[in-house]
Enzyme design. Structure first.
Site, PDB file in Angstrom:
ATOM      1  N   ASP A 195      49.209  52.879  15.810  1.00  0.00           N
ATOM      2  CA  ASP A 195      49.319  51.806  14.571  1.00  0.00           C
ATOM      3  C   ASP A 195      49.839  51.000  14.317  1.00  0.00           C
ATOM      4  O   ASP A 195      50.786  51.134  14.765  1.00  0.00           O
ATOM      5  CB  ASP A 195      48.823  53.053  13.353  1.00  0.00           C
ATOM      6  CG  ASP A 195      48.047  52.576  12.570  1.00  0.00           C
ATOM      7  OD1 ASP A 195      47.207  51.578  12.540  1.00  0.00           O
ATOM      8  OD2 ASP A 195      49.183  51.989  10.724  1.00  0.00           O
ATOM      9  N   GLU A 236      59.251  60.707  31.322  1.00  0.00           N
ATOM     10  CA  GLU A 236      59.690  62.480  31.808  1.00  0.00           C
ATOM     11  C   GLU A 236      58.399  63.508  31.904  1.00  0.00           C
ATOM     12  O   GLU A 236      58.680  64.239  32.067  1.00  0.00           O
ATOM     13  CB  GLU A 236      60.704  62.603  30.691  1.00  0.00           C
ATOM     14  CG  GLU A 236      62.000  61.927  30.546  1.00  0.00           C
ATOM     15  CD  GLU A 236      62.226  62.027  29.077  1.00  0.00           C
ATOM     16  OE1 GLU A 236      62.302  63.707  28.425  1.00  0.00           O
ATOM     17  OE2 GLU A 236      63.965  60.929  29.148  1.00  0.00           O
TER      18      GLU A 236
END
Length: 569
Positions: free
Chosen positions: A234, A283
């Site tokens: 956002d 990751e």
């Protein structure tokens, strides 16, 4: 002869075995997000499981099979975090907790697991530009007074004027009024001011403070460990403010948004934040993604957010804001594809969301009224154009976003009584028009019953009379209904790899007011005019948003209609 919408039906064997087309076609392939169709769920307005009139996570979970059968690839959930709900959850008090109105963390976990079992991915909203004024950091900052280390995590400043009675600068809130609020200090005296680019209940974080970055990296890992497949960020263009918080020197600043780089939006410093976040995301297995809500002056600046080491996608607000006009649409399509190509990112296409008037209503009105409209317009015209615009969007290369209920052809509810409105912008005078409630009215599932199947206890915003005739129940299995058009379009898109994939279109000659382009073996023609046009018959009609007739190698494409042909047969 008359050509009707047609598409290969999903394999019945898949459904008999409990699998789904989404599971078979999305979960097993790489780069799923490059041409994904992502469905936005506004949780409070989607489905209510406990009869309190407010949608919740369990309600979403029970409706996941509907979304699987619709044919979308992923579900984006608007905020469900613990919040006082001053701005419908975009004022977050605790980023690691679910607000009780929506359920619990166990409900979130069950939703994620069930979605994955159905072959759907889950993207959650992240709100990093500001917190709630009920966030523990902000409450302590107020309680500890001037000089508190917690105040450094927000933008606290002394005021101007003889007694500090004027705001620190001239910035205005997106929701209207000044972007600063003065606090009362613990000793009862008027004190410092704090920055809030949105509602006063949404103080902006100071991203120059290292604790803010540390906190959000931890929040990312919390939800990634829960199994989410990505984040919609956002106000991704916010976060970093120009050094010194300089005056803008202009009034009616909201009118400048999207036209200029502002000292509080689209600052270059945001990109280093996203590079750090990308390291964390990479990751994790499963090709998880970031999607930016980034309002920028140009698509070229939007492209900065999706460079290879930053975010994966950015909403294309230039496209959303474009009128139903062939020349304008071609221009924004070309600019978008050209801007995304150098950074290797897919384009995105979106027509509606929780902040703008639904496109079935926007297109029902004359151009030039903006993206928040309080006029119903010509309902029949708006729906016809909305259906055509959807097929055009789904034929373009890249990823497409669908806002809940648009597959039902829902219009905005433009006549909500003032006393039921809850959009904070509505109560702040200037700024946005404040009529976002119209696109947030709970969607209808059944023809009859309490709140038309939304739940057993009414709905938090009143639904209009006749809402049930637009419901899922009313449209399911009905040839030519908007719901069946969407279902068929998404099935065809899965079946035709030339739709959605790639990074370019081949424009074809077409009459004025008509767009025509080729995508491999698929030709898309969109007639944006108010009259039928004659076009070559490019092969077999895969799908059309209206009734197309063909004779003698020529096709008659009705007004405001989009057609897909395949040349492969």
């Amino acid at each position: 002869m008359s050509q009707h919408s047609a598409a290969p039906a999903p394999s019945t064997e898949l459904f008999e075995q409990g699998a789904s087309p989404a599971l078979a076609t999305v979960a097993e392939r790489r780069d799923w997000w490059r041409d994904a169709v992502i469905y936005q769920v506004y949780p409070r307005s989607f489905a209510d499981s406990n009869g309190d009139g407010m949608g919740d996570l369990e309600g979403v979970r029970t409706r996941l099979p509907y979304l699987r059968d619709l044919g979308v690839d992923a579900v984006w959930l608007s905020p469900f975090y613990a919040s006082p709900q001053a701005d419908a959850g975009y004022d977050v008090a605790d980023y690691r907790a679910v607000d009780p109105m929506f359920g619990t963390l166990h409900d979130a976990d069950a939703l994620i697991r069930d979605a994955h079992g159905l072959g759907l991915r889950i993207i959650v909203d992240l709100v990093p530009n500001h917190s709630s004024d009920q966030h523990e950091w902000f409450k302590r900052a107020l309680a500890e007074g001037p000089g508190s280390p917690l105040r450094e995590r927000y933008h606290f400043r002394p005021g101007k004027g003889k007694n500090g009675e004027l705001p620190p600068n001239d910035w205005e809130s997106i929701f209207g009024g000044p972007a600063w609020t003065r606090v009362t200090e613990p000793d009862g005296t008027p004190g410092e001011w704090y920055l809030h680019l949105f509602a006063p209940e949404q103080p902006d974080f100071n991203w120059d403070h290292p604790a803010v970055g540390d906190e959000f990296r931890s929040i990312l890992r919390f939800w990634l460990d829960m199994g989410v497949d990505g984040f919609r960020i956002d106000v991704a263009h916010g976060l970093v403010k120009a050094e010194g918080l300089p005056d803008l020197g202009a009034h009616d600043q909201v009118k400048l948004l999207g036209n200029d780089v502002m000292p509080f939006f689209d600052q270059d410093g945001v990109h280093e934040i996203y590079r750090q976040w990308r390291h964390i995301l990479d990751e994790y297995s499963g090709e998880r993604i970031f999607v930016a809500e980034a309002w920028t002056p140009t698509v070229e600046r939007t492209a900065h957010y999706v460079r290879p080491d930053e975010l994966h996608q950015a909403f294309n607000f230039q496209y959303l804001s474009t009128h139903w006009d062939a020349e304008e649409l071609r221009g924004v399509i070309d600019r978008t594809l050209e801007a995304m190509r150098p950074v290797g990112a897919p384009a995105t296409w979106v027509l509606s969301n929780h902040d703008v008037t639904r496109h079935a209503t926007r297109f029902a009105n004359p151009p030039g009224l903006g993206t928040q409209i309080r006029l119903a317009g010509d309902r029949e015209l708006g729906l016809r154009r909305a259906r055509a615009a959807t097929l055009l969007m789904l034929a373009l290369p890249g990823s497409a976003y669908i806002y809940q209920g648009e597959e039902l052809g829902l219009p905005d509810v433009v006549d909500l009584p003032d006393e039921v409105r809850q959009d904070p912008a509505y109560f702040r005078g200037a700024g946005q028009d404040g009529f976002r409630d119209g696109c947030r009215v709970p969607i209808p599932w059944t023809r009859t019953g309490s709140s038309y199947g939304f739940g057993d206890g009414g709905s938090w915003l009143p639904q209009p009379e006749g809402w049930g005739e637009l419901s899922v129940e009313a449209q399911t299995g009905v040839p030519g209904s908007t719901l069946e058009l969407y279902r068929t379009a998404l099935a065809v898109r899965r079946d035709q790899p030339d739709l959605g994939a790639g990074e370019a279109v081949e424009w074809l000659r077409a009459p004025e007011g008509v767009l025509a382009f080729r995508r491999g073996h698929v030709v898309c023609v969109a007639n944006t005019t108010g009259e039928s046009v004659a076009m070559p018959s490019y092969g077999r009609v895969l799908l059309a948003s209206g009734e197309v007739t063909e004779a003698g190698g020529e096709a008659k494409v009705p007004a405001d209609t989009t057609v897909w042909w395949t040349t492969a047969d």
